[in-house]
Design an enzyme around this catalytic site. Structure first.
Site, PDB file in Angstrom:
ATOM      1  N   LYS A 105      23.740  41.429  20.036  1.00 37.58           N
ATOM      2  CA  LYS A 105      22.141  42.241  20.479  1.00 37.58           C
ATOM      3  C   LYS A 105      21.844  43.299  19.993  1.00 37.58           C
ATOM      4  O   LYS A 105      20.555  43.575  19.415  1.00 37.58           O
ATOM      5  CB  LYS A 105      21.956  41.971  21.948  1.00 37.58           C
ATOM      6  CG  LYS A 105      23.096  42.513  22.972  1.00 37.58           C
ATOM      7  CD  LYS A 105      24.081  41.847  23.343  1.00 37.58           C
ATOM      8  CE  LYS A 105      25.208  42.389  24.082  1.00 37.58           C
ATOM      9  NZ  LYS A 105      25.848  41.549  24.724  1.00 37.58           N
ATOM     10  N   LYS A 124      18.177  42.802  24.809  1.00 37.42           N
ATOM     11  CA  LYS A 124      17.998  41.398  25.022  1.00 37.42           C
ATOM     12  C   LYS A 124      16.465  41.156  25.134  1.00 37.42           C
ATOM     13  O   LYS A 124      16.087  40.033  24.535  1.00 37.42           O
ATOM     14  CB  LYS A 124      18.691  40.964  26.196  1.00 37.42           C
ATOM     15  CG  LYS A 124      20.120  40.954  25.815  1.00 37.42           C
ATOM     16  CD  LYS A 124      20.990  40.826  27.060  1.00 37.42           C
ATOM     17  CE  LYS A 124      22.439  40.853  26.743  1.00 37.42           C
ATOM     18  NZ  LYS A 124      23.441  40.720  28.256  1.00 37.42           N
ATOM     19  N   ASP A 147      21.732  47.421  26.888  1.00 37.08           N
ATOM     20  CA  ASP A 147      22.035  46.069  26.618  1.00 37.08           C
ATOM     21  C   ASP A 147      20.851  45.329  26.808  1.00 37.08           C
ATOM     22  O   ASP A 147      20.371  44.187  26.019  1.00 37.08           O
ATOM     23  CB  ASP A 147      23.248  45.729  27.320  1.00 37.08           C
ATOM     24  CG  ASP A 147      23.889  44.402  27.001  1.00 37.08           C
ATOM     25  OD1 ASP A 147      24.394  43.902  26.193  1.00 37.08           O
ATOM     26  OD2 ASP A 147      23.416  43.691  27.933  1.00 37.08           O
ATOM     27  N   GLY A 172      35.631  41.300  31.436  1.00 34.85           N
ATOM     28  CA  GLY A 172      35.337  41.314  30.075  1.00 34.85           C
ATOM     29  C   GLY A 172      33.920  41.386  30.024  1.00 34.85           C
ATOM     30  O   GLY A 172      33.348  40.858  28.964  1.00 34.85           O
TER      31      GLY A 172
HETATM   32  N1  LIG Z   1      31.826  40.139  26.039  1.00 35.38           N
HETATM   33  C1  LIG Z   1      30.674  39.526  26.562  1.00 35.38           C
HETATM   34  O1  LIG Z   1      30.553  39.034  27.545  1.00 35.38           O
HETATM   35  C2  LIG Z   1      29.552  39.182  25.384  1.00 35.38           C
HETATM   36  C3  LIG Z   1      29.599  39.895  24.334  1.00 35.38           C
HETATM   37  N2  LIG Z   1      28.597  39.684  23.437  1.00 35.38           N
HETATM   38  C4  LIG Z   1      28.330  40.421  22.040  1.00 35.38           C
HETATM   39  O2  LIG Z   1      29.479  39.845  21.266  1.00 35.38           O
HETATM   40  C5  LIG Z   1      30.215  40.753  20.294  1.00 35.38           C
HETATM   41  C6  LIG Z   1      31.548  40.736  20.670  1.00 35.38           C
HETATM   42  O3  LIG Z   1      31.573  41.063  22.059  1.00 35.38           O
HETATM   43  P1  LIG Z   1      33.143  41.446  22.755  1.00 35.38           P
HETATM   44  O4  LIG Z   1      33.940  40.161  22.059  1.00 35.38           O
HETATM   45  O5  LIG Z   1      33.268  41.414  24.231  1.00 35.38           O
HETATM   46  O6  LIG Z   1      33.711  42.600  21.847  1.00 35.38           O
HETATM   47  P2  LIG Z   1      35.468  43.031  21.694  1.00 35.38           P
HETATM   48  O7  LIG Z   1      35.310  44.593  21.717  1.00 35.38           O
HETATM   49  O8  LIG Z   1      36.097  42.585  22.713  1.00 35.38           O
HETATM   50  O9  LIG Z   1      35.812  42.359  20.233  1.00 35.38           O
HETATM   51  C7  LIG Z   1      35.357  43.054  19.052  1.00 35.38           C
HETATM   52  C8  LIG Z   1      36.422  42.271  17.969  1.00 35.38           C
HETATM   53  O10 LIG Z   1      35.869  42.810  16.692  1.00 35.38           O
HETATM   54  C9  LIG Z   1      36.843  43.488  16.191  1.00 35.38           C
HETATM   55  N3  LIG Z   1      36.459  44.432  15.277  1.00 35.38           N
HETATM   56  C10 LIG Z   1      35.661  45.381  15.865  1.00 35.38           C
HETATM   57  N4  LIG Z   1      35.526  46.073  14.769  1.00 35.38           N
HETATM   58  C11 LIG Z   1      36.030  45.763  13.707  1.00 35.38           C
HETATM   59  C12 LIG Z   1      35.993  45.878  12.409  1.00 35.38           C
HETATM   60  N5  LIG Z   1      35.402  47.189  11.800  1.00 35.38           N
HETATM   61  N6  LIG Z   1      36.853  45.421  11.220  1.00 35.38           N
HETATM   62  C13 LIG Z   1      37.367  44.296  11.910  1.00 35.38           C
HETATM   63  N7  LIG Z   1      37.409  43.678  13.136  1.00 35.38           N
HETATM   64  C14 LIG Z   1      36.707  44.464  14.045  1.00 35.38           C
HETATM   65  C15 LIG Z   1      38.066  43.840  17.122  1.00 35.38           C
HETATM   66  O11 LIG Z   1      39.226  44.021  16.797  1.00 35.38           O
HETATM   67  P3  LIG Z   1      40.530  44.382  17.586  1.00 35.38           P
HETATM   68  O12 LIG Z   1      40.646  43.130  18.658  1.00 35.38           O
HETATM   69  O13 LIG Z   1      41.796  44.517  16.512  1.00 35.38           O
HETATM   70  O14 LIG Z   1      40.210  45.424  18.321  1.00 35.38           O
HETATM   71  C16 LIG Z   1      37.838  42.552  18.322  1.00 35.38           C
HETATM   72  O15 LIG Z   1      38.892  41.511  17.856  1.00 35.38           O
HETATM   73  C17 LIG Z   1      29.370  42.048  20.573  1.00 35.38           C
HETATM   74  O16 LIG Z   1      28.232  42.181  19.880  1.00 35.38           O
HETATM   75  C18 LIG Z   1      28.926  41.769  22.162  1.00 35.38           C
HETATM   76  O17 LIG Z   1      27.670  42.385  22.237  1.00 35.38           O
HETATM   77  C19 LIG Z   1      27.455  38.883  23.725  1.00 35.38           C
HETATM   78  C20 LIG Z   1      27.384  38.156  24.744  1.00 35.38           C
HETATM   79  C21 LIG Z   1      28.528  38.322  26.097  1.00 35.38           C
HETATM   80  N1  LIG Z   2      27.904  43.411  28.731  1.00 35.33           N
HETATM   81  C1  LIG Z   2      26.980  42.267  28.373  1.00 35.33           C
HETATM   82  C2  LIG Z   2      27.871  41.001  28.233  1.00 35.33           C
HETATM   83  C3  LIG Z   2      26.909  40.056  27.429  1.00 35.33           C
HETATM   84  O1  LIG Z   2      25.770  40.241  26.959  1.00 35.33           O
HETATM   85  C4  LIG Z   2      26.549  41.950  30.032  1.00 35.33           C
HETATM   86  O2  LIG Z   2      27.262  42.435  30.893  1.00 35.33           O
HETATM   87  O3  LIG Z   2      25.467  41.064  29.794  1.00 35.33           O
END
Ligand SMILES: NC(=O)C1=CN([C@@H]2O[C@H](COP(=O)(O)OP(=O)(O)OC[C@H]3O[C@@H](n4cnc5c(N)ncnc54)[C@H](OP(=O)(O)O)[C@@H]3O)[C@@H](O)[C@H]2O)C=CC1
Ligand SMILES: N[C@@H](CC=O)C(=O)O
EC number: 1.1.1.3
Length: 333
Positions: A108, A208, A204, A190
């Site tokens: 986002k 949105k 955040d 998470g």
């Molecule tokens: N968590 C949630 O509930 C929600 C999240 N989102 C969005 O989704 C996206 C992902 O969130 P989330 O899964 O929670 O984040 P995480 O921090 O859990 O995961 C990020 C992932 O990206 C990898 N990564 C980060 N930087 C790099 C890089 N430079 N090169 C290669 N790999 C990289 C990390 O690697 P490594 O594992 O090795 O650290 C990890 O696997 C974000 O934009 C977030 O805002 C949207 C809705 C809900």
């Molecule tokens: N950190 C965000 C994850 C989903 O977008 C939230 O708490 O809503």
């Protein structure tokens, strides 16, 4: 197998909370997704930052993991960005769009800050840029605003758009949990961003509501336009006062049209609000999100569900992946 039915190559950038859930669901639902798309989805690689980190990816070949996301872009039909942050995500998606790949993201901040530029590039290259999961995770609302309500006049949007702060506020209000314990629990589930101040300070939710406002009214809305206040300054006194009057404190994001439908002006705000206990937004529990959209013809529409967490967010991401893959199949014939 015809050319149209050959595998769709999906590059996954990120295997954290959401990315790992996407990979798991992609593998678990392979045949079902193939039947919906008309061709199998093949994970062509998964980019992570730290290759040595243990991952919960049963059945996913370890050889797919790489710490060089740029290597996955060329040759992918669909690029799915789940890394978060502005760079390198922005550069990688620019390259993907320029190369003609369909792009899906849940990022986002990237869409709120650089979305207009990326959408223009996607339109120029005639490819899709989908980001349903970027707003309200599993709750389908971006497509509703962009497509289902495109023939109506949206006048007002109000929502609980941040699952982690809602979880925290709900735990404090209903379970009597301390603010600190509730924050820790939201992190364990998470829900929190890599930088939790994005959640706690309303950044955040601001991203949105910017995305929804732009989709609803087609006008440029920037992060700086959001009147923003987070929840970190709330104290027991605020919660006690609200409880004493039967009210509930929620972090509410609002956008409303103040101009005419033909020449819309848009106001956007995120702030903690005391709501009557029976208000639909006040009834949002745990990591849930609720969005109320008021329109001229359809009246008030309400959407609710899981607003954060790996598996629910992956559901929305995969919906976008299926839509993107269908476009690839259609473009082959
Ligand atoms: N968590 C949630 O509930 C929600 C999240 N989102 C969005 O989704 C996206 C992902 O969130 P989330 O899964 O929670 O984040 P995480 O921090 O859990 O995961 C990020 C992932 O990206 C990898 N990564 C980060 N930087 C790099 C890089 N430079 N090169 C290669 N790999 C990289 C990390 O690697 P490594 O594992 O090795 O650290 C990890 O696997 C974000 O934009 C977030 O805002 C949207 C809705 C809900
Ligand atoms: N950190 C965000 C994850 C989903 O977008 C939230 O708490 O809503």
């Amino acid at each position: 197998m015809t050319q149209a039915q050959s595998p769709i190559r999906v590059a996954l950038l990120g295997a954290g909370t959401v990315g790992a859930a996407v990979a798991r669901q992609l593998y678990a639902r392979g045949p079902l997704l193939a039947s919906r798309v008309g061709a199998p989805l093949e994970l062509s690689g998964i980019a992570v930052r730290d290759l040595s980190r243990p991952r919960d990816l049963p059945g996913v070949p370890e050889a797919l993991l790489t710490d060089r996301p740029e290597d996955l872009i060329d040759g992918a039909d669909v690029v799915v960005e789940l890394m978060g942050g502005i760079e390198p995500a922005h550069g990688l998606l620019t390259r993907a769009l320029e190369g003609g790949a369909q792009v899906v993201t849940a990022n986002k901040q990237l869409i709120a800050q650089r979305g207009a530029e990326l959408e223009a590039l996607a339109a120029e290259r005639r490819v899709g840029l989908d980001y349903e999961a970027a707003v309200a995770a599993a709750v389908p609302v971006v497509r509703v605003v962009r497509e289902s309500l495109a023939g109506d006049d949206i006048t007002w949007i109000a929502g609980i758009l941040n699952g982690s702060t809602n979880f925290i506020l709900d735990m404090v209000a209903r379970q009597g949990m301390s603010f600190e314990d509730a924050k820790d629990r939201a992190g364990e589930l998470g829900f929190l961003e890599a930088d939790p101040t994005e959640d706690l300070e309303g950044i955040d939710a601001a991203a949105k509501i910017v995305i929804l406002a732009r989709a609803a009214w087609g006008v440029p809305v920037r992060m700086e336009d959001v009147q923003r206040e987070g929840i970190s300054q709330l104290t027991d006194h605020h919660f006690d006062t609200a409880r004493g009057t039967g009210q509930v404190i929620k972090l509410v994001a609002t956008a409303w049209r103040s101009g005419t439908p033909e020449s819309p002006k848009v106001e956007v705000a995120v702030r903690p609000v005391s709501l009557a206990g029976d208000d639909p937004l006040a009834l949002t529990r745990e990591g849930g999100n609720t969005i109320v959209i008021e329109t001229a013809s359809a009246g008030a529409l309400r959407f609710a569900g899981a607003g954060a967490g790996g598996e629910p967010t992956a559901s929305a991401v995969l919906g976008d992946v299926v839509a993107a893959a269908r476009r690839v199949v259609a473009g082959r014939s």
